[in-house]
Design a protein around this motif. Structure first.
Motif, short mmCIF file in Angstrom:
data_model
loop_
_atom_site.label_atom_id
_atom_site.label_comp_id
_atom_site.label_asym_id
_atom_site.label_seq_id
_atom_site.Cartn_x
_atom_site.Cartn_y
_atom_site.Cartn_z
N ALA A 26 0.81 -1.21 0.00
CA ALA A 26 0.00 0.00 0.00
C ALA A 26 0.84 1.27 0.00
CB ALA A 26 -0.94 0.01 1.21
N LEU A 27 2.16 1.14 0.11
CA LEU A 27 3.02 2.31 0.14
C LEU A 27 3.08 2.97 -1.24
CD1 LEU A 27 6.08 0.96 2.17
CD2 LEU A 27 4.43 2.69 2.94
N ASP A 33 9.84 1.55 -3.60
CA ASP A 33 11.02 1.25 -4.38
C ASP A 33 12.30 1.64 -3.64
OD1 ASP A 33 9.35 0.31 -6.31
OD2 ASP A 33 9.59 2.01 -7.67
N ALA A 34 12.24 2.73 -2.86
CA ALA A 34 13.41 3.15 -2.10
C ALA A 34 13.76 2.16 -1.00
CB ALA A 34 13.16 4.53 -1.48
N GLU A 112 5.90 11.58 7.15
CA GLU A 112 4.74 12.29 6.60
C GLU A 112 3.57 11.33 6.39
OE1 GLU A 112 7.20 15.76 4.12
OE2 GLU A 112 6.49 13.95 3.10
N LEU A 113 3.88 10.15 5.86
CA LEU A 113 2.82 9.15 5.65
C LEU A 113 2.20 8.70 6.97
CD1 LEU A 113 4.54 6.92 2.93
CD2 LEU A 113 2.73 8.61 2.57
N ALA A 114 3.04 8.67 8.02
CA ALA A 114 2.54 8.26 9.34
C ALA A 114 1.71 9.35 10.01
CB ALA A 114 3.73 7.90 10.23
N GLY A 115 1.75 10.58 9.46
CA GLY A 115 1.03 11.69 10.07
C GLY A 115 1.80 12.37 11.18
#
Length: 239
Positions: A26-27, A33-34, A112-115
């Protein structure tokens, strides 16, 4: 079957009180890819686990036993995460991406994705709950079945800050209402008698979640280490 992450508070008691769990599939593609790329050896992993801490408690936990390793916070964080994952029925296998701290992983992007992360004007991550007084402590690929965890993305607390005391407090005039002028910051930190050698005056002036500000010893520890790195980079002509 899925399991709630740290349901019994094992990591929280180790003062790793920030958790995020993502399904690898889901990333966003750039993050996936990184981290994984085309390495066939990572295909056994299902999830990405991000651990962090907010506030003063981690430092007290780490220093209670003395600063006995080259990087006691990394050692504490890795040991606590390993102990938890080794005994969790939800986790069959795992691999640390961070620490070590020289791994080129996109921690800020994942934050950032984690909030957890918004950019501040003094170039340190900030959020409403902890201000700038939080940090990333471990990033782990895992063959695990935890329920995904993140917090809703909100707006930056800097957006509502009218006085911008961080700008006024910066003695190098490196913090502006636009870009961060890193050259001014580095020159001032490396100057004789610098007021920013062992602390960032702009960061200390920030009012967001100031009750969670690190103690003076922790501030000096982190900024002392960063100053050593900065001196090394300057000698090598990298900054």
């Amino acid at each position: 079957m899925q399991y709630l992450f740290d349901e019994q508070g094992v990591l929280a008691r180790a003062r790793l009180n920030l958790h995020a769990v993502f399904a690898l599939e889901a990333l966003p593609a750039d993050v996936h890819d990184a981290l994984v790329g085309t390495d066939a050896g990572t295909s056994r992993f299902r999830q990405l686990i991000l651990l962090g801490h907010g506030g003063k408690a981690l430092w007290r936990a780490v220093t209670a036993g003395g600063l006995s390793t080259d990087d006691p916070i990394d050692s504490h964080s890795r040991d606590a995460a390993s102990a938890y994952l080794d005994t969790s029925p939800a986790c069959a296998d795992y691999e640390f991406l961070y620490p070590p701290s020289d791994n080129p992983v996109p921690l800020i992007r994942i934050g950032e994705l984690a909030g957890w992360h918004h950019a501040s004007k003094f170039r340190v991550g900030i959020n409403r709950d902890w201000g700038s007084w939080f940090a990333y402590r471990a990033l782990v690929l895992a063959d695990s079945r935890f329920t995904p965890v993140s917090r809703p993305r909100d707006t930056s607390p800097c957006d509502a800050c009218e006085d911008k005391p961080c700008i006024k407090a910066c003695p190098a005039a490196a913090v502006t209402d636009g870009e961060f002028l890193s050259g001014r910051c580095f020159d001032h930190r490396l100057s004789d008698g610098s007021s920013c050698a062992e602390a960032c005056q702009a960061r200390l002036a920030c009012p967001v979640a100031a009750e969670h500000r690190y103690c003076d010893d922790q501030v000096r520890y982190h900024y002392g280490r960063s100053l050593e790195s900065l001196r090394s980079y300057r000698k090598r002509g990298l900054v």
